[in-house]
Design a protein around this motif. Structure first.
Motif, PDB file in Angstrom:
ATOM      1  N   PRO A 185      20.793  87.659 -29.447  1.00  8.42           N
ATOM      2  CA  PRO A 185      19.792  86.884 -28.701  1.00  8.42           C
ATOM      3  C   PRO A 185      18.699  86.346 -29.618  1.00  8.42           C
ATOM      4  N   ILE A 186      18.228  85.139 -29.295  1.00 10.78           N
ATOM      5  CA  ILE A 186      17.147  84.501 -30.046  1.00 10.78           C
ATOM      6  C   ILE A 186      15.877  84.599 -29.210  1.00 10.78           C
ATOM      7  N   GLU A 187      14.826  85.142 -29.796  1.00 12.72           N
ATOM      8  CA  GLU A 187      13.560  85.304 -29.094  1.00 12.72           C
ATOM      9  C   GLU A 187      12.743  84.028 -29.194  1.00 12.72           C
ATOM     10  N   ARG A 188      12.184  83.569 -28.070  1.00 12.99           N
ATOM     11  CA  ARG A 188      11.290  82.411 -28.063  1.00 12.99           C
ATOM     12  C   ARG A 188       9.861  82.899 -28.218  1.00 12.99           C
ATOM     13  N   VAL A 189       9.159  82.313 -29.181  1.00 14.16           N
ATOM     14  CA  VAL A 189       7.773  82.684 -29.439  1.00 14.16           C
ATOM     15  C   VAL A 189       6.884  81.571 -28.889  1.00 14.16           C
ATOM     16  N   PRO A 190       5.914  81.889 -28.039  1.00 11.84           N
ATOM     17  CA  PRO A 190       5.046  80.841 -27.503  1.00 11.84           C
ATOM     18  C   PRO A 190       4.190  80.229 -28.611  1.00 11.84           C
ATOM     19  N   PHE A 191       3.844  78.946 -28.449  1.00 15.66           N
ATOM     20  CA  PHE A 191       3.038  78.245 -29.445  1.00 15.66           C
ATOM     21  C   PHE A 191       1.602  78.746 -29.370  1.00 15.66           C
ATOM     22  N   ARG A 192       1.075  79.167 -30.541  1.00 18.27           N
ATOM     23  CA  ARG A 192      -0.320  79.601 -30.660  1.00 18.27           C
ATOM     24  C   ARG A 192      -0.896  79.013 -31.931  1.00 18.27           C
ATOM     25  N   THR A 193      -2.121  78.565 -31.883  1.00 14.34           N
ATOM     26  CA  THR A 193      -2.771  78.093 -33.095  1.00 14.34           C
ATOM     27  C   THR A 193      -3.488  79.260 -33.755  1.00 14.34           C
ATOM     28  N   GLY A 194      -3.707  79.126 -35.046  1.00 14.78           N
ATOM     29  CA  GLY A 194      -4.421  80.150 -35.802  1.00 14.78           C
ATOM     30  C   GLY A 194      -5.515  79.513 -36.633  1.00 14.78           C
ATOM     31  N   VAL A 195      -6.215  80.319 -37.400  1.00 16.05           N
ATOM     32  CA  VAL A 195      -7.337  79.811 -38.181  1.00 16.05           C
ATOM     33  C   VAL A 195      -6.881  78.875 -39.291  1.00 16.05           C
ATOM     34  N   SER A 196      -5.639  79.002 -39.743  1.00 19.03           N
ATOM     35  CA  SER A 196      -5.143  78.164 -40.836  1.00 19.03           C
ATOM     36  C   SER A 196      -4.157  77.094 -40.369  1.00 19.03           C
ATOM     37  N   SER A 197      -4.088  76.826 -39.076  1.00 17.26           N
ATOM     38  CA  SER A 197      -3.149  75.831 -38.553  1.00 17.26           C
ATOM     39  C   SER A 197      -3.385  74.452 -39.170  1.00 17.26           C
ATOM     40  N   ALA A 198      -4.630  74.037 -39.257  1.00 17.83           N
ATOM     41  CA  ALA A 198      -4.945  72.710 -39.812  1.00 17.83           C
ATOM     42  C   ALA A 198      -4.550  72.628 -41.286  1.00 17.83           C
ATOM     43  N   THR A 199      -4.767  73.698 -42.030  1.00 19.16           N
ATOM     44  CA  THR A 199      -4.397  73.719 -43.446  1.00 19.16           C
ATOM     45  C   THR A 199      -2.892  73.584 -43.618  1.00 19.16           C
ATOM     46  N   VAL A 200      -2.126  74.317 -42.800  1.00 20.54           N
ATOM     47  CA  VAL A 200      -0.669  74.266 -42.890  1.00 20.54           C
ATOM     48  C   VAL A 200      -0.169  72.886 -42.469  1.00 20.54           C
ATOM     49  N   GLU A 201      -0.796  72.268 -41.479  1.00 19.85           N
ATOM     50  CA  GLU A 201      -0.393  70.927 -41.059  1.00 19.85           C
ATOM     51  C   GLU A 201      -0.609  69.914 -42.181  1.00 19.85           C
ATOM     52  N   ALA A 218       1.953  66.619 -46.509  1.00 19.81           N
ATOM     53  CA  ALA A 218       2.139  66.282 -47.925  1.00 19.81           C
ATOM     54  C   ALA A 218       3.612  66.415 -48.338  1.00 19.81           C
ATOM     55  N   GLN A 219       4.376  67.256 -47.636  1.00 18.63           N
ATOM     56  CA  GLN A 219       5.795  67.448 -47.928  1.00 18.63           C
ATOM     57  C   GLN A 219       6.675  66.466 -47.140  1.00 18.63           C
ATOM     58  N   GLY A 220       6.068  65.657 -46.261  1.00 19.14           N
ATOM     59  CA  GLY A 220       6.826  64.691 -45.466  1.00 19.14           C
ATOM     60  C   GLY A 220       7.199  65.193 -44.089  1.00 19.14           C
ATOM     61  N   CYS A 221       6.518  66.217 -43.605  1.00 14.35           N
ATOM     62  CA  CYS A 221       6.785  66.790 -42.283  1.00 14.35           C
ATOM     63  C   CYS A 221       5.628  66.431 -41.359  1.00 14.35           C
ATOM     64  N   THR A 222       5.913  65.616 -40.334  1.00 19.88           N
ATOM     65  CA  THR A 222       4.870  65.239 -39.377  1.00 19.88           C
ATOM     66  C   THR A 222       5.434  65.317 -37.969  1.00 19.88           C
ATOM     67  N   GLY A 223       4.531  65.243 -36.989  1.00 16.79           N
ATOM     68  CA  GLY A 223       4.922  65.211 -35.590  1.00 16.79           C
ATOM     69  C   GLY A 223       4.931  66.583 -34.956  1.00 16.79           C
ATOM     70  N   GLY A 224       5.290  66.607 -33.675  1.00 17.47           N
ATOM     71  CA  GLY A 224       5.374  67.865 -32.936  1.00 17.47           C
ATOM     72  C   GLY A 224       4.014  68.368 -32.510  1.00 17.47           C
ATOM     73  N   GLN A 225       3.968  69.619 -32.126  1.00 13.88           N
ATOM     74  CA  GLN A 225       2.727  70.237 -31.664  1.00 13.88           C
ATOM     75  C   GLN A 225       1.805  70.594 -32.814  1.00 13.88           C
ATOM     76  N   GLY A 226       2.343  70.787 -33.969  1.00  6.37           N
ATOM     77  CA  GLY A 226       1.545  71.209 -35.109  1.00  6.37           C
ATOM     78  C   GLY A 226       2.019  72.564 -35.601  1.00  6.37           C
ATOM     79  N   ALA A 227       1.205  73.191 -36.432  1.00  4.35           N
ATOM     80  CA  ALA A 227       1.566  74.485 -37.022  1.00  4.35           C
ATOM     81  C   ALA A 227       1.196  75.604 -36.065  1.00  4.35           C
TER      82      ALA A 227
END
Length: 117
Positions: A49-65, A70-79
């Protein structure tokens, strides 16, 4: 004469209206929805079974986004934060646009210092 005509028309209307309340047709059957599990169980290639993890933002979400962009990954809900909040956190971002379309960008942040995984 007008009075008799009015009485006759009123009687006809009342009698025809009363027939609306008497129904000779049986009531329509009610469709019963099939019972489904609340959430479908996803499995990997081996049946685990694959567990679904709900989307949560963290203190470093903007940094990871910013790192993902910079690596060419955009779109979606974010980090989204994948681990519990704390000194060491893991973030995941689904790439829906750009060079990494269809892939996942992950990063590990320790005391807000993030590194691509």
């Amino acid at each position: 004469m007008k009075h008799a005509l009015l009485v006759a028309v009123s009687t006809a209307v009342l009698l025809s209206g009363c027939s609306l309340f008497r129904s000779t047709m049986p009531p329509a059957p009610v469709a019963v929805a099939a019972a489904r599990p609340a959430t479908p169980v996803l499995t990997d290639g081996h049946g685990a079974p694959i567990e679904r993890v709900p989307f949560r933002t963290g203190v470093s979400s903007a940094t990871v986004e910013k790192m993902a962009k910079a690596q060419g990954c955009t779109g979606g809900q974010g980090a989204g934060l994948m681990t519990e909040a704390g000194p060491v956190e893991v973030y995941r971002m689904r790439c829906e646009d750009g060079a990494m379309r269809g892939k996942v960008f992950t990063a590990r942040c320790e005391l807000r210092q993030c590194v691509k995984m």
